[in-house]
Design an enzyme around this catalytic site. Structure first.
Site, PDB file in Angstrom:
ATOM      1  N   ARG A   1     -15.630  -2.719 -14.516  1.00 54.73           N
ATOM      2  CA  ARG A   1     -14.391  -3.426 -14.190  1.00 54.73           C
ATOM      3  C   ARG A   1     -13.194  -2.791 -14.904  1.00 54.73           C
ATOM      4  O   ARG A   1     -12.052  -3.056 -14.559  1.00 54.73           O
ATOM      5  CB  ARG A   1     -14.513  -4.895 -14.609  1.00 54.73           C
ATOM      6  CG  ARG A   1     -15.574  -5.649 -13.840  1.00 54.73           C
ATOM      7  CD  ARG A   1     -15.790  -7.022 -14.429  1.00 54.73           C
ATOM      8  NE  ARG A   1     -14.651  -7.887 -14.251  1.00 54.73           N
ATOM      9  CZ  ARG A   1     -14.441  -8.678 -13.212  1.00 54.73           C
ATOM     10  NH1 ARG A   1     -15.334  -8.718 -12.244  1.00 54.73           N
ATOM     11  NH2 ARG A   1     -13.384  -9.448 -13.130  1.00 54.73           N
TER      12      ARG A   1
ATOM     13  N   CYS B   1     -10.495  -7.471 -17.473  1.00 54.37           N
ATOM     14  CA  CYS B   1     -11.431  -8.097 -18.416  1.00 54.37           C
ATOM     15  C   CYS B   1     -12.670  -8.651 -17.716  1.00 54.37           C
ATOM     16  O   CYS B   1     -12.636  -9.003 -16.544  1.00 54.37           O
ATOM     17  CB  CYS B   1     -10.762  -9.259 -19.124  1.00 54.37           C
ATOM     18  SG  CYS B   1      -9.187  -8.840 -19.851  1.00 54.37           S
TER      19      CYS B   1
ATOM     20  N   HIS C   1      11.274  17.248   7.386  1.00 51.97           N
ATOM     21  CA  HIS C   1      12.429  16.438   6.976  1.00 51.97           C
ATOM     22  C   HIS C   1      12.590  16.408   5.466  1.00 51.97           C
ATOM     23  O   HIS C   1      13.193  15.482   4.932  1.00 51.97           O
ATOM     24  CB  HIS C   1      12.302  15.027   7.565  1.00 51.97           C
ATOM     25  CG  HIS C   1      12.268  15.056   9.058  1.00 51.97           C
ATOM     26  ND1 HIS C   1      13.394  15.279   9.822  1.00 51.97           N
ATOM     27  CD2 HIS C   1      11.234  14.975   9.929  1.00 51.97           C
ATOM     28  CE1 HIS C   1      13.061  15.296  11.103  1.00 51.97           C
ATOM     29  NE2 HIS C   1      11.747  15.129  11.195  1.00 51.97           N
TER      30      HIS C   1
ATOM     31  N   GLU D   1      -5.645   7.566   2.314  1.00 52.47           N
ATOM     32  CA  GLU D   1      -6.832   7.258   1.508  1.00 52.47           C
ATOM     33  C   GLU D   1      -7.369   8.512   0.818  1.00 52.47           C
ATOM     34  O   GLU D   1      -7.769   8.474  -0.352  1.00 52.47           O
ATOM     35  CB  GLU D   1      -7.910   6.612   2.411  1.00 52.47           C
ATOM     36  CG  GLU D   1      -9.272   6.388   1.767  1.00 52.47           C
ATOM     37  CD  GLU D   1      -9.252   5.480   0.553  1.00 52.47           C
ATOM     38  OE1 GLU D   1      -8.193   4.953   0.197  1.00 52.47           O
ATOM     39  OE2 GLU D   1     -10.320   5.326  -0.080  1.00 52.47           O
TER      40      GLU D   1
ATOM     41  N   LYS E   1     -11.614  -1.894 -11.866  1.00 55.55           N
ATOM     42  CA  LYS E   1     -12.194  -2.095 -10.537  1.00 55.55           C
ATOM     43  C   LYS E   1     -11.515  -3.239  -9.805  1.00 55.55           C
ATOM     44  O   LYS E   1     -11.245  -3.154  -8.618  1.00 55.55           O
ATOM     45  CB  LYS E   1     -13.694  -2.371 -10.684  1.00 55.55           C
ATOM     46  CG  LYS E   1     -14.427  -2.593  -9.374  1.00 55.55           C
ATOM     47  CD  LYS E   1     -14.470  -1.328  -8.542  1.00 55.55           C
ATOM     48  CE  LYS E   1     -15.161  -1.520  -7.208  1.00 55.55           C
ATOM     49  NZ  LYS E   1     -14.824  -0.412  -6.292  1.00 55.55           N
TER      50      LYS E   1
ATOM     51  N   GLU F   1      -6.923   9.338  -8.054  1.00 53.71           N
ATOM     52  CA  GLU F   1      -7.488   8.402  -9.030  1.00 53.71           C
ATOM     53  C   GLU F   1      -8.668   8.974  -9.795  1.00 53.71           C
ATOM     54  O   GLU F   1      -8.863   8.606 -10.951  1.00 53.71           O
ATOM     55  CB  GLU F   1      -7.807   7.036  -8.402  1.00 53.71           C
ATOM     56  CG  GLU F   1      -8.899   7.025  -7.381  1.00 53.71           C
ATOM     57  CD  GLU F   1      -9.154   5.622  -6.823  1.00 53.71           C
ATOM     58  OE1 GLU F   1      -8.904   4.623  -7.507  1.00 53.71           O
ATOM     59  OE2 GLU F   1      -9.644   5.551  -5.677  1.00 53.71           O
TER      60      GLU F   1
ATOM     61  N   ASN G   1     -10.441 -14.393 -19.490  1.00 57.36           N
ATOM     62  CA  ASN G   1     -10.074 -13.371 -18.525  1.00 57.36           C
ATOM     63  C   ASN G   1      -8.893 -13.916 -17.732  1.00 57.36           C
ATOM     64  O   ASN G   1      -8.971 -15.030 -17.231  1.00 57.36           O
ATOM     65  CB  ASN G   1     -11.295 -13.136 -17.619  1.00 57.36           C
ATOM     66  CG  ASN G   1     -11.044 -12.129 -16.533  1.00 57.36           C
ATOM     67  OD1 ASN G   1     -10.012 -11.484 -16.513  1.00 57.36           O
ATOM     68  ND2 ASN G   1     -11.996 -11.991 -15.630  1.00 57.36           N
ATOM     69  N   GLY G   2      -7.794 -13.196 -17.674  1.00 61.37           N
ATOM     70  CA  GLY G   2      -6.617 -13.682 -16.939  1.00 61.37           C
ATOM     71  C   GLY G   2      -5.380 -13.525 -17.797  1.00 61.37           C
ATOM     72  O   GLY G   2      -5.370 -12.764 -18.765  1.00 61.37           O
TER      73      GLY G   2
ATOM     74  N   LYS H   1      -7.880   8.901  -3.230  1.00 60.71           N
ATOM     75  CA  LYS H   1      -9.174   9.247  -3.857  1.00 60.71           C
ATOM     76  C   LYS H   1      -8.984  10.416  -4.812  1.00 60.71           C
ATOM     77  O   LYS H   1      -9.496  10.420  -5.922  1.00 60.71           O
ATOM     78  CB  LYS H   1     -10.222   9.648  -2.797  1.00 60.71           C
ATOM     79  CG  LYS H   1     -10.878   8.557  -2.005  1.00 60.71           C
ATOM     80  CD  LYS H   1     -11.891   7.739  -2.751  1.00 60.71           C
ATOM     81  CE  LYS H   1     -11.343   6.549  -3.443  1.00 60.71           C
ATOM     82  NZ  LYS H   1     -10.816   5.427  -2.710  1.00 60.71           N
TER      83      LYS H   1
ATOM     84  N   TRP I   1      -9.272  -5.496 -21.120  1.00 63.77           N
ATOM     85  CA  TRP I   1      -8.375  -4.483 -20.561  1.00 63.77           C
ATOM     86  C   TRP I   1      -6.993  -4.945 -20.983  1.00 63.77           C
ATOM     87  O   TRP I   1      -6.470  -5.944 -20.476  1.00 63.77           O
ATOM     88  CB  TRP I   1      -8.514  -4.467 -19.043  1.00 63.77           C
ATOM     89  CG  TRP I   1      -7.835  -3.324 -18.351  1.00 63.77           C
ATOM     90  CD1 TRP I   1      -8.337  -2.068 -18.148  1.00 63.77           C
ATOM     91  CD2 TRP I   1      -6.535  -3.342 -17.743  1.00 63.77           C
ATOM     92  NE1 TRP I   1      -7.422  -1.303 -17.451  1.00 63.77           N
ATOM     93  CE2 TRP I   1      -6.318  -2.053 -17.189  1.00 63.77           C
ATOM     94  CE3 TRP I   1      -5.542  -4.299 -17.609  1.00 63.77           C
ATOM     95  CZ2 TRP I   1      -5.153  -1.714 -16.520  1.00 63.77           C
ATOM     96  CZ3 TRP I   1      -4.376  -3.957 -16.943  1.00 63.77           C
ATOM     97  CH2 TRP I   1      -4.189  -2.672 -16.403  1.00 63.77           C
TER      98      TRP I   1
HETATM   99  O1  M6R Z   1     -10.797  -5.265  -4.518  1.00 67.11           O
HETATM  100  P1  M6R Z   1      -9.705  -4.815  -3.622  1.00 67.11           P
HETATM  101  O2  M6R Z   1     -10.194  -4.164  -2.392  1.00 67.11           O
HETATM  102  O3  M6R Z   1      -8.717  -5.925  -3.304  1.00 67.11           O
HETATM  103  O4  M6R Z   1      -8.907  -3.739  -4.462  1.00 67.11           O
HETATM  104  C1  M6R Z   1      -7.741  -3.152  -3.988  1.00 67.11           C
HETATM  105  C2  M6R Z   1      -7.401  -1.897  -4.750  1.00 67.11           C
HETATM  106  O5  M6R Z   1      -7.201  -2.202  -6.103  1.00 67.11           O
HETATM  107  C3  M6R Z   1      -8.499  -0.842  -4.632  1.00 67.11           C
HETATM  108  O6  M6R Z   1      -8.770  -0.509  -3.310  1.00 67.11           O
HETATM  109  C4  M6R Z   1      -8.102   0.425  -5.408  1.00 67.11           C
HETATM  110  O7  M6R Z   1      -7.024   1.046  -4.800  1.00 67.11           O
HETATM  111  C5  M6R Z   1      -9.310   1.367  -5.519  1.00 67.11           C
HETATM  112  N1  M6R Z   1      -9.467   1.814  -6.867  1.00 67.11           N
HETATM  113  C6  M6R Z   1      -9.195   2.590  -4.721  1.00 67.11           C
HETATM  114  O8  M6R Z   1     -10.324   3.399  -4.856  1.00 67.11           O
END
Ligand code: M6R
Length: 608
Positions: free
Chosen positions: A27, A2, A504, A481, A603, A488, A101-102, A485, A75
């Site tokens: 966000r 949110c 294995h 990583e 985000k 997602e 928010n929360g 990428k 959200w």
């Molecule tokens: O804001 P942060 O770096 O703490 O966020 C951590 C993860 O939520 C963030 O890296 C997430 O995995 C990304 N969407 C990856 O691209």
């Protein structure tokens, strides 16, 4: 997650609220709404779906008259994304409108108590209890009622309230959810983050946990939990609105990939002065890490994967044991920690709920905490003993790119600094590493330039259902990583595997339909990974090799090659991740995915 925004001034509030909400879109959200005060009446507009829908029903805000208002992007957590569950929520009399928010953890008990007292609930949300609590406690003093209502809440919140009985004021409270105040001339603002406000003001107040505020067009007053006024510094934002706009690129993600050389430069170069690394902007000096015997790195998602690279780098340079643990696991474990443990916390947003909780847990157990964070004034940045900002500028795309590479850049700086403090580097080696560090932005730029035509490769692989990413050592850390990428933003199943582990079990999945991205940038163990490539090729997999320019060994075994500039093996992760970001980006583009706002993702993950 949110986002909230608010305005009190002399302009038409709805237009400013909608603009702010658009800036908060990144966000992640599924519905949105605004409440605007007009002649002691609150008009509420809220809809599911995009902010565009809200713009449509309000003629871009022009049809909603009033100069004070609050807005929200939701959200969904409690109750599905519907118009009714969207914020703002009203009290039964229509006197109070609330955005939040929360998460209110004790909302079920509060809801029952309020229902018993005759309050009617419209929505399934936890937030609605706040509106009714306000009404329950209100006699003639809103501030008092607000304090009482908030004192009943358990959980996390950034709350904005307007009331018909004090129509020129906004009431605010913060606990474990981001909330900033924007200081203008004859107008003031609040929001979940700076991006919503930077077009209007660069003067920002960061609210702390347990603080309340009263905001009118003419003043902002902040109070502590006991109601005493608090003097808050006004911080000047150093970037402007262009940094948070696409600037001609199709997507924020691509813009942010291209920005990486500049971001890495900003993270590294100001901290190398007179041929020495200094963190004087972070209060770190010679004695800061004396006595540290063990390091734990914790974070979530990509930040955690940056930490996985950090483990290899720190152990190699500093000769100190490093554990990496996901924040969501660390917080519920019984970690062995004492005052000789340094906890390194990585976070782009500085607001990730699990990371905050893990940090608090370790701090309580005596660990020293060092945060590596991008967002200035964020919860993690403030709560840590020491904070090194990554200085990447605003990152809007949900998929992090420059956030990740600047975390790596700071981990490199930290490792070289710490190794030098531990007298593990002689002058010659120290200066060689400093030169490499200063050259990193240039190498990252080359990695982008060398992969300009990766979009062609994306066309070839975009129809696959699954991709493996394999590597060893730091290559494996980067594979993690690369796979994230891909998942997602392209929604293709991707899995990172330590190359040596294939035999294995996982090799059973390899066939002609299974592309494998093989990372071979760590020269010490290239031969071993090449053997794994040969093994998957023998099972008909198509292999994309990632290695430094002119690596003959890769040329002979891989079907397709991605080259990166040759750098010292230690620094390979920061260059080899770049083509993986680009590959994921172009595959997602080929598939027509919503790259900047992938489905189900937010985000900044401010709930557990
Ligand atoms: O804001 P942060 O770096 O703490 O966020 C951590 C993860 O939520 C963030 O890296 C997430 O995995 C990304 N969407 C990856 O691209």
């Amino acid at each position: 997650m949110c986002g909230i925004v608010g305005y009190a001034g002399s302009q038409n509030a709805a237009e400013i609220l909608l603009d702010g909400l658009k800036k908060l879109e990144y966000r992640g959200y599924d519905s949105a709404g605004i409440a605007v005060m007009n002649n002691k009446h609150i008009s509420v507009n809220k809809v599911t779906g995009r902010i565009e829908n809200l713009c449509e029903i309000t003629e871009n805000g022009r049809s909603v008259i009033g100069k004070i208002g609050i807005g929200h992007t939701r959200w969904a957590t409690h109750g599905s994304p519907t118009d009714i569950n969207a914020h703002p929520h009203m009290s039964n009399s229509g006197k109070f409108a609330v955005v939040h928010n929360g998460i209110i953890e004790n909302y079920i008990a509060l809801k029952q108590e309020l229902i018993n007292k005759g309050f009617n609930f419209e929505s399934e949300t936890d937030t609605e209890v706040i509106a009714h609590l306000l009404e329950m406690y209100y006699t003639d003093d809103i501030k008092k009622a607000f304090y009482k209502a908030v004192s009943r809440l358990e959980g996390s919140y950034a709350i904005g309230v307007i009331s018909t009985d004090e129509p020129d004021k906004i009431f605010l409270a913060r606990q474990s959810s981001p909330l900033i105040l924007g200081v203008g001339m004859g107008e003031n603002y609040f929001a979940s983050d700076v991006t919503a406000l930077v077009a209007y003001t660069k003067n920002i107040i960061y609210m702390d946990d347990g603080e309340f505020a009263e905001l009118t067009p003419d003043y902002i007053k902040v109070f502590d939990w006991a109601g005493h006024p608090v003097e808050k510094p006004i911080n000047r934002i150093t970037w402007d609105i262009q940094a948070a706009e696409k600037g001609g690129y199709d997507h924020f993600m691509l813009k942010e990939i291209i920005e990486q050389p500049a971001a890495v430069r900003a993270a590294i170069c100001p901290r190398i002065k007179n041929e020495k690394i200094c963190f004087d902007d972070s209060g770190i000096d010679k004695s800061t890490f004396t006595g540290v015997e063990k390091i734990i790195i914790t974070a979530c998602g990509s930040a955690y994967y940056a930490g996985c690279c950090g483990k290899y780098i720190i152990e190699k340079l500093c000769g100190i044991p490093v554990e990496t643990e996901l924040a969501s696991e660390l917080r519920y474990r019984n970690p062995i920690i004492d005052e000789n443990t340094l906890l390194i916390v990585l976070s782009q947003s500085g607001e990730t709920a699990d990371t905050i909780a893990a940090m608090r847990e370790c701090k309580n157990r005596g660990a020293k905490t060092l945060a590596i964070v991008n967002v200035v004034g964020s919860t993690i940045a403030k709560a840590a003993d020491y904070t090194i900002y990554t200085l990447a500028g605003p990152e809007i795309a949900v998929a992090t790119t420059k956030g990740y590479t600047t975390q790596l850049a700071v981990l490199y700086l930290f490792s070289v600094y710490f190794a030098k403090e531990k007298m593990l580097l002689n002058d010659e080696e120290y200066h060689r590493l400093l030169t490499e560090l200063k050259d990193l932005p240039k190498y990252v730029e080359e990695a982008i330039d060398m992969n300009f035509n990766i979009s062609e490769l994306a066309k070839k692989y975009c129809n696959t259902n699954s991709i493996f990413f394999i590597g060893r050592n730091t290559d494996y850390a980067v594979a993690l990583e690369g796979a994230l990428k891909m998942k997602e933003i392209s929604y293709i199943h991707a899995e990172a595997y330590a190359a040596g582990e294939l035999k294995h079990g996982t090799i059973a999945l390899i066939d002609e339909n299974q592309p494998v991205v093989a990372l071979c940038c760590n020269e010490q163990i290239i031969e071993k990974t090449v053997s794994n490539i040969v093994e998957v090729k023998a099972r008909s997999a198509r292999v994309i090799g990632v290695s430094f320019k002119n690596n003959e060994k890769i040329l002979t075994v891989a079907d397709d090659i991605i080259f990166v500039p040759r750098v010292d093996g230690l620094f390979a992760p920061i260059v080899e991740v770049v083509p993986l970001q680009l590959l994921a980006y172009y595959i997602a583009k080929e598939k027509g995915c919503d790259i900047d706002m992938p489905k189900n993702l937010a985000k900044s993950v401010t709930v557990e």
